[in-house]
Design an enzyme around this catalytic site. Structure first.
Site, short mmCIF file in Angstrom:
data_model
loop_
_atom_site.label_atom_id
_atom_site.label_comp_id
_atom_site.label_asym_id
_atom_site.label_seq_id
_atom_site.Cartn_x
_atom_site.Cartn_y
_atom_site.Cartn_z
N GLY A 305 0.81 -1.21 0.00
CA GLY A 305 0.00 0.00 0.00
C GLY A 305 0.84 1.26 0.00
O GLY A 305 2.02 1.24 0.36
N GLY A 307 0.53 5.65 0.89
CA GLY A 307 -0.27 6.68 1.53
C GLY A 307 0.28 8.06 1.27
O GLY A 307 1.14 8.25 0.39
N SER A 308 -0.21 9.02 2.03
CA SER A 308 0.17 10.42 1.81
C SER A 308 1.66 10.65 2.04
O SER A 308 2.30 11.41 1.32
CB SER A 308 -0.63 11.32 2.75
OG SER A 308 -2.01 11.17 2.54
N PHE A 309 2.22 9.97 3.04
CA PHE A 309 3.60 10.27 3.41
C PHE A 309 4.53 9.06 3.36
O PHE A 309 5.63 9.10 3.89
CB PHE A 309 3.65 10.85 4.83
CG PHE A 309 2.95 12.18 4.95
CD1 PHE A 309 3.49 13.31 4.37
CD2 PHE A 309 1.74 12.27 5.62
CE1 PHE A 309 2.83 14.53 4.47
CE2 PHE A 309 1.08 13.49 5.72
CZ PHE A 309 1.63 14.62 5.14
N GLY A 310 4.10 7.98 2.71
CA GLY A 310 5.00 6.84 2.64
C GLY A 310 4.37 5.62 2.00
O GLY A 310 3.22 5.65 1.56
N SER A 311 5.16 4.56 1.96
CA SER A 311 4.72 3.28 1.39
C SER A 311 4.81 2.20 2.45
O SER A 311 5.68 2.24 3.33
CB SER A 311 5.60 2.91 0.19
OG SER A 311 5.56 3.92 -0.79
N VAL A 312 3.92 1.21 2.35
CA VAL A 312 3.89 0.13 3.34
C VAL A 312 4.29 -1.18 2.67
O VAL A 312 3.76 -1.53 1.61
CB VAL A 312 2.48 0.00 3.96
CG1 VAL A 312 2.48 -1.09 5.03
CG2 VAL A 312 2.04 1.33 4.55
N LYS A 331 6.09 0.70 7.40
CA LYS A 331 5.72 1.96 6.75
C LYS A 331 6.97 2.81 6.57
O LYS A 331 7.51 3.35 7.54
CB LYS A 331 4.68 2.71 7.58
CG LYS A 331 4.25 4.04 6.95
CD LYS A 331 3.22 4.74 7.83
CE LYS A 331 2.82 6.09 7.25
NZ LYS A 331 1.82 6.78 8.10
N ASP A 431 -7.85 11.46 10.10
CA ASP A 431 -7.82 10.86 8.76
C ASP A 431 -8.49 9.50 8.75
O ASP A 431 -7.95 8.53 8.22
CB ASP A 431 -6.38 10.77 8.25
CG ASP A 431 -6.30 10.63 6.73
OD1 ASP A 431 -7.29 10.97 6.05
OD2 ASP A 431 -5.26 10.20 6.21
#
Length: 590
Positions: A305, A307-312, A331, A431
């Site tokens: 996944g 997101g706004s500030f990173g990848s998981v 993350k 959020d």
């Protein structure tokens, strides 16, 4: 004011005056409503005593008077209503006195909320007669004494909150024999050993902070060893007079110097390394090299996944020669993105002291350099094998039946209740959306991604609608409340708006940014109109109509109503999370 003539409505089945501005007293004539099964007067401005005449409403299943200014003791007649089975919510008032022995008559009661009052005394052993009790919340009162041994008979308990009272003695051993899903005994005066079986074996399902004489327990609780704490208290009693004098005589001079030194050191460190001070205080670190190996070089195959500030990424840490090791979610913060470092600090700060079964558990962090000498920051979480709620809703690759969706809605509500009122600080998530709700192997929901979370100060809590000087928009379009768009400070009611949209999305199967929503139409108004026109079944996810439609119709209407009320444009009109929880419990048990 509620008119006295309301008592003339002898055939009314439900009285719902929730979330208005009614003031004055609850009229005694309410006891004449002999057919009423549900009374909800929550979140008004009612005052005075609870009229004992409510005890004459012999068919009453649910009574909610929470969020008012009611005073005095709880009338004994109320506890003699053996019909009460769905719930009794008297929380967030100014009620005083003791819990009467007559509570033994509520044998069928499922939910009891008495939190945030001025109740005192010891818990009566007669509470053990409430054998159907599933939720017991006595938090933020003045109860004292030990927990009665007779409460071991309450085998159906799932959620227990005794926090912020004056309970003492040992944490009862029988609690490890009950199938509890959540237990909060924080900020009391419990002492002795914490057990390691049952609910005590799950660090995310219990809270014991603020009891400075507890010891033992599982390692994740970070409590002192019971032998060490015993030795400590023995040594502290032997403190000599000479040591006391040596400390106390120059205390005024030393204290002044220490205060100046502390302030200088604190502000200098805060300016130079805020993120590092937050991180190193609470977490054991893990190296970049171990994470690189765990994710096979952060390969695309392990990307689960963004997101706004990173990848998981999915990772297997320290796998053996057979490829076996603990699976975690990693993350990785995108430090090139503006605001990402601040997001990392916010997430660490929010997660450092909170622990709940419905929050994603952070295991550790990595704040290091990569192989090229660049800054690298990551958070490592428990891995959730069933992915995000979004993957179960869009597209329809999976199937969630109505009971599963209600269960997920309850899990998220529990998490918000904890964050807003029971974790020591008031934490606003900011959020809440399906992609930030993760499902474990048992389909239990966990709220994650605290990168935009904010811990509110007392000043912010007392001025929730103050305009913010920040130009940063918190949240995601469609889920963020309208008041954030005009610069208002974040508040718990903002999370409730997001929760309402989330609820409607689960029911309608449509995202708030679905192409059908245009020209002023949105998910809230879409559901509100269907509710008003009596066409709820036409807007719900067809997946929910596969079962018995007649049986589910009333439940679906109630769920849509909750979603619409929570996502009201006006923050003052949104439901309180406590009200949502007992409404969902009532639907789940119907």
């Amino acid at each position: 004011m509620i008119p006295k003539s309301i008592g003339n409505l002898g055939n009314v089945g439900e009285l719902d005056l929730d979330a208005n501005s009614f003031s004055g007293i609850i009229p005694r004539s309410i006891g004449n409503m002999s057919s009423v099964t549900k009374i909800t007067l929550s979140r008004n401005k009612l005052e005075g005593a609870i009229p004992s005449t409510i005890g004459a409403c012999k068919r009453l299943l649910l009574l909610s008077l929470d969020g008012n200014n009611l005073r005095g003791s709880i009338p004994k007649e109320l506890f003699q209503l053996s019909s009460l089975s769905v719930g009794l919510d008297l929380s967030q008032n100014n009620l005083s006195g003791v819990l009467p022995q007559e509570i033994e008559h509520l044998k069928n009661l499922g939910i009891l909320y008495l939190s945030e009052n001025h109740l005192s005394g010891e818990l009566p052993g007669s509470l053990s007669s409430c054998i159907s009790l599933q939720v017991l919340d006595l938090s933020s009162n003045f109860f004292h004494g030990s927990m009665p041994e007779r409460l071991s008979s309450l085998k159906g308990l799932e959620y227990v909150n005794l926090s912020r009272n004056n309970f003492s003695g040992h944490v009862p051993a029988y609690l490890q024999q009950i199938a509890l899903k959540y237990l909060d005994v924080s900020y009391n005066d419990f002492e002795g050993e914490v057990y390691v079986k049952g609910v005590f074996a799950n660090a995310s399902a219990i809270s014991v902070i603020g009891n400075h004489r507890l010891c033992g327990g599982i390692p994740e609780l970070h409590l002192p060893n019971c032998t060490n704490i015993s030795n400590y208290y023995q040594k502290s009693k032997k403190l000599s007079l000479g040591v006391i004098l040596a400390i106390s005589v120059p205390s005024s001079v030393v204290a002044s110097l220490a205060l100046v030194s502390f302030l200088l050191l604190y502000f200098c460190k805060k300016k130079t390394s805020e993120s590092e001070s937050v991180v190193t205080e609470s977490f054991d670190k893990i190296s970049y090299e171990r994470l690189f190996k765990a994710t096979q070089g952060f390969s695309l195959e392990n990307l689960i996944g963004t997101g706004s500030f990173g990848s998981v990424y999915r990772g297997v840490v320290d796998e053996d020669e057979h490829g076996i090791g603990p699976t975690v979610a990693i993350k990785v913060i995108n430090l090139q993105r503006r605001g990402s470092s601040k997001s990392f600090v916010a997430e660490c700060e929010a997660l450092r002291n909170i622990r709940h079964r419905n929050l994603v558990k952070v295991i550790t962090i990595c704040s290091s350099l990569d192989f090229h000498g660049n800054d690298f920051k990551a958070l490592i979480y428990d891995f959730m094998p069933n992915g995000s709620l979004e993957s179960w809703l869009h597209p329809h690759d999976h199937q969630l039946d109505l009971s599963q969706r209600i269960s997920i809605a309850k899990d998220v509500a529990y998490a918000l209740d904890y964050l807003h009122y029971h974790c020591g600080n008031t934490v606003v998530h900011c959020d809440l959306k399906p992609s930030n709700i993760l499902l474990d192997a048992d389909m239990v929901a966990h709220v994650g991604d605290f990168g935009l979370a904010k811990i509110l100060s007392l000043e912010q809590l007392s001025n929730p609608h103050k305009t913010s000087s920040s130009s940063i928009m918190r949240g995601t379009i469609g889920y963020a409340p309208p008041e954030y768009g005009v610069g208002n400070e974040v508040c718990t009611s903002g999370d409730m708006y997001s929760y309402g949209i989330l609820m409607l999305e689960m029911l309608a199967g449509k995202k708030p940014v679905d192409p059908i929503f245009e020209q002023g139409l949105n998910l809230h108004s879409y559901a509100r109109k269907a509710l008003a026109d009596g066409f709820v079944l036409q807007i719900v996810d067809p997946m929910l109509l596969n079962d018995d439609v007649i049986v589910n119709q009333a439940c679906l209407i109630s769920l849509v109503k909750i979603g619409v009320q929570c996502s009201s444009e006006s923050p003052q009109n949104r439901l309180h999370i406590g009200t949502v929880i007992h409404e969902l419990h009532a639907l789940a048990n119907a």
